[in-house]
Structure formats: structure tokens, C-alpha cells
Design a protein around this motif. Structure first.
Motif, PDB file in Angstrom:
ATOM      1  N   SER A 187     -12.530  22.747 -49.948  1.00 56.13           N
ATOM      2  CA  SER A 187     -11.843  23.991 -50.338  1.00 56.13           C
ATOM      3  C   SER A 187     -12.889  24.886 -51.011  1.00 56.13           C
ATOM      4  N   GLU A 235     -12.074  27.951 -53.536  1.00 53.68           N
ATOM      5  CA  GLU A 235     -11.221  27.749 -54.707  1.00 53.68           C
ATOM      6  C   GLU A 235     -11.829  28.360 -55.968  1.00 53.68           C
ATOM      7  N   GLU A 288     -10.344  31.603 -58.155  1.00 51.22           N
ATOM      8  CA  GLU A 288     -10.002  31.568 -59.577  1.00 51.22           C
ATOM      9  C   GLU A 288     -10.685  32.705 -60.336  1.00 51.22           C
TER      10      GLU A 288
END
Length: 459
Positions: free
Chosen positions: A433, A436, A440
Motif C-alpha cells: 500500500s 498510505e 495521511e
């Protein structure tokens, strides 16, 4: 996709058989004689015998795959899936990666979809299991195993630690035995960099429903393989299977229960289920039923080979084995692909078909660095090897069988460098991933309620 008035040879699947059959056809074909179209959901072919070594870090994952467009520059390569085939109209429906499906007419058809993992409705398997059919799974397994070591080294919870350091492998054929051998080697090397973990803290379990492992190399070498793995601390349970693995609680039929975050499933393969939608005659286990010429029964314009085909083993039948079928291995796939390519050209030109016949040359298996078993058939003599010499045979055979000189050289270069450099034990689990962290950082901050003037005065 280009349009053409020339006959179209449609190759469904870009795996070992699809790649080699397409190459053979293009090599034998006269200029402008036909259009060769290869359809596969991936733009590359994976050499599956090297997946255990890719999982252990002995070979770079990129060197285990062959890009279809690079190897087949004169072919049409479509990245998508053939969902249905209308035999009456000679039209295939292709679902591309994006966009709507479309119809693709063909004159000759090659079925080379290969196989998928054979699974059973075991509770927890879909959620917990890790397969070993693709390079993505091999990379994922490697990252996962190294992450379990990170987890065990960082926790103070003994239960979490024990579960992280328990690795369960289901299936004792080539894929299972080779994978557990390579991964145990990887873990043994990796724990040298962890202060709180020793090899004795890890638990490796191999489970198989049969009464022996490595049946492909015969009983004696299978027994040697089992004894060798057990000497390395690997627990082997035969004549048993897994009942469930919900939330990592692995329950075996023999009553053994272990907690594990790693369940690797290598318990055989089955033909691609998409074959049921192609309107072709299938055998009792779902394989395309073919004649010895690799033509599909009842047709003169469809051929099939490899793991998705039920091909009569003429050499074995002549030796007395009734109803023998070619086993699903690279040895047969390579030779079937070439024979299939020749027969497609012959069929297109109106020449007779040749029957596929190949006598088994033996089998080789690697069980980790410098460890292996091999059975080589020379005439009527079977030569059985084990240990380092068998491991050399394993690497030599598969290294030379790897498609294209580009990939052969890269694989041998990886092995040569490994003689002088230590094994790489870096986990790149974040690649599963990769966005990610950026997400964020970039996502809008949650809205903060601003006080109304009345509330501000009151405060």
C-alpha cells in the motif's frame, strides 16, 4: 487493437505455453500470413519454478517475469481477460483492464490459461492463506515473513511473539517442499540480525494429506527430502489436512492446534475455472480434453496445452501405463508449446497434424541453498541425486529453461553475486500500500468547529 483482413490466431493466456506457442508460431509463419493476438490479464509471463527462490531473495522478482510485448514484438498483446467464447461465430469476448468489453473474431484458437490454486472451503483460508502461483504472492510472502520477525523482536507479549514465529505450509509437493525449504533458509539467515530471536524460537510446520512429500521424485528421494527437512527442525505431518485457520488458529485433522500468522497454501492446482465458459469439451477434473495432436476433441481449429489441458501421455502409455496423462510441469509445457505452434501452422496451411510424444526426463527440486533432490532419466536408467549435486542440477535445468537470454543472464548473475554477498533480508511490506503514507500527509485535516459570536462573548 488493430483490425486486419488476415486470419487471426488467438492465444488465450500469456503464461509458459502461451508465450512459447506464440513465439513458435511467429517464427514459423510467413510474413503477413496471419495475425497473432495474445490476451492475458498480466503484461508478463511468470516462470513459476523460480517463485520459491524469489520468495527467499535468491533471485530478484523482476528477473522471474518476462514482458510479453518485449518478447513478442510482432504479436498483438492485449492486457485483459477472455470472458466467453462463441464457437459457432468464432468470436471471443475480451474484458480489458479498463473500459467496456468487446468482441474479437478469430480463425484459430489456442487455449493456454494455465491453472489456479486448488482450494477447499476451509474456514479462515480465504482470509489467512497465502498462495504461491504468482510473483506478487512470492514478494508478499517474503515481506510477510520478515515482518513477522520484526513483530516478534519488538513485542513483549509472549503469545503475539509465538504466533508471529510459527509458519504453517499446507502441501508437500514441489511447490510446498521447495517453498518451506527456501523460506526456512531465509529466516535462518535473517535471525542473525535480531538480538532476541534464535532459530530455535521459530516453528515451521509442513502438512500434507498424502503419505509422503515430493511424490514427483519417487519414494526414496521423497523420504530423503522429508528426513532432510526434519533435520533442519521442520515438523512434517503426513496423512492429515487442515480443518480451519480462523484468526490464525490452525486446526489439523490429527488433533494438533497451533497459532500462526502465516499460512502458506500450496496444496495443488486445478484448471482455470474460466474454461467452463468457453464451450469446449472438458475432462472429469475440468481440463480441456485434447487429442494427442493437442487439438481439442471435436474441433480442427482449437488447440490446448499445459496445465489447463488433458493431454494423453503417449510415451507412458506405450510403456504400459494405461490412461496416462501428461503431468502439469514445465518439462511438458515447453515441449507441448512448440509442438502446438507447429501444428497451428500446419493446420493453417492444410498439412497433417503431428502427435505430441515426450518421455519423462526426470524431476529436480531445490530445498534451500545447496540442498536438493533430483531424479534424472537416461534411457531406461534412473539416476538419483541428492544434496549439493542435485541442487546444481536444479539450478542448471531451470536456469537454462528460463525464457529469453536476457532473463537467463540476469538469473545467473543473481546467483553469482549471491556467492560473494550476503542474502538481502530487507522487508518492503509498505509496497503493498505505497500511497498510505502520502495519503495521511495530504488528506484534509478534520474540520474544527468554530465558536459562534454568542459563545465567544459568553466565554
Amino acid at each position: 487493437m488493430s483490425t486486419t483482413e488476415r486470419p487471426r490466431i488467438l492465444v488465450v493466456g500469456g503464461g509458459y505455453v502461451g508465450l512459447y506457442a506464440a513465439r513458435r508460431i511467429l517464427k514459423k509463419m510467413r510474413y503477413g500470413e496471419a495475425t497473432v493476438t495474445v490476451v492475458d490479464p498480466r503484461s508478463y509471463m511468470t516462470y513459476q519454478p523460480f517463485l520459491p527462490e524469489a520468495a527467499a531473495g535468491s533471485i530478484s522478482p523482476r528477473h522471474v517475469v518476462v514482458p510479453l510485448r518485449r518478447v513478442l514484438p510482432k504479436a498483438e498483446v492485449l492486457t485483459g481477460r477472455v470472458t466467453t467464447i462463441d464457437q459457432d461465430r468464432k468470436v471471443a469476448t475480451v474484458a480489458p483492464l479498463v473500459g467496456e468489453s468487446y468482441e474479437l473474431p478469430f480463425d484459430y484458437l489456442v487455449i493456454a490459461l494455465g491453472a489456479v490454486s486448488r482450494t477447499f472451503p476451509i474456514p479462515g483460508l480465504a482470509e489467512q492463506g497465502i498462495g504461491m502461483k504468482g510473483i506478487e504472492e512470492a514478494i508478499g510472502l517474503r515481506n510477510h515473513v520478515l515482518e513477522q520477525l520484526d513483530k516478534a523482536d519488538s513485542t513483549t507479549d509472549e503469545e503475539v511473539r509465538r504466533k508471529a514465529l510459527t509458519f504453517v505450509f499446507v502441501g508437500g509437493g514441489f511447490a510446498g517442499a521447495e517453498t518451506i525449504g527456501e523460506v526456512e533458509d531465509l529466516a535462518r539467515d535473517a535471525v542473525g540480525y535480531y538480538k532476541t530471536i534464535k532459530r530455535e524460537d521459530m516453528r515451521f510446520v509442513l502438512v500434507d494429506a498424502a503419505d509422503r512429500i515430493l511424490p514427483e521424485v519417487g519414494p526414496k528421494l521423497g523420504t530423503y527430502g522429508r528426513e532432510h527437512l526434519e533435520s533442519r527442525g521442520i515438523e512434517i505431518y503426513l496423512n492429515t489436512s487442515m480443518d480451519s485457520c480462523v484468526d490464525g488458529r490452525v486446526v489439523l485433522k490429527n488433533g494438533l492446534e497451533v497459532d500462526s500468522d502465516t499460512v502458506v497454501w500450496t496444496a495443488g492446482v486445478k484448471p482455470n475455472p474460466a474454461l467452463a465458459r468457453f464451450g469446449l469439451p472438458l475432462g472429469p477434473r475440468g481440463h480441456v480434453d485434447t487429442r494427442p495432436t493437442l487439438q481439442v476433441q471435436g474441433t480442427d481449429y482449437v488447440w490446448a496445452a499445459g496445465d489447463n489441458a488433458q493431454v494423453p501421455d503417449l510415451a507412458a502409455r506405450e510403456a504400459g501405463a494405461e490412461n496416462a496423462w501428461c503431468p502439469p510441469n514445465a518439462q511438458h509445457a515447453l515441449r507441448q508449446a512448440k509442438a502446438l505452434g507447429d501444428n497451428v501452422i500446419s493446420g493453417m496451411r492444410g498439412f497433417p497434424q503431428k502427435e505430441y510424444r515426450h518421455a519423462n526426463k526426470g524431476a529436480v527440486a531445490g530445498l534451500g541453498l545447496h540442498k536438493g533432490v533430483a531424479m534424472i532419466v537416461v534411457g531406461k536408467v534412473k539416476i538419483k541425486l541428492k544434496g549439493r549435486l542435485a541442487w546444481y542440477m536444479h539450478r542448471s535445468y531451470h536456469g537454462l529453461a528460463m525464457p529469453t537470454w536476457n532473463r537467463k543472464i540476469r538469473v545467473f548473475a543473481d546467483w553469482t553475486l549471491a556467492m560473494f554477498l550476503k542474502r538481502e533480508v530487507v522487508s518492503l511490506g509498505a509496497i503493498e500500500s505505497p500511497r498510505e503514507e502520502f495519503y495521511e500527509a495530504a488528506r484534509p485535516a478534520p474540520a474544527v468547529a468554530r465558536p459562534t459570536p454568542e459563545k465567544a462573548k459568553a466565554s
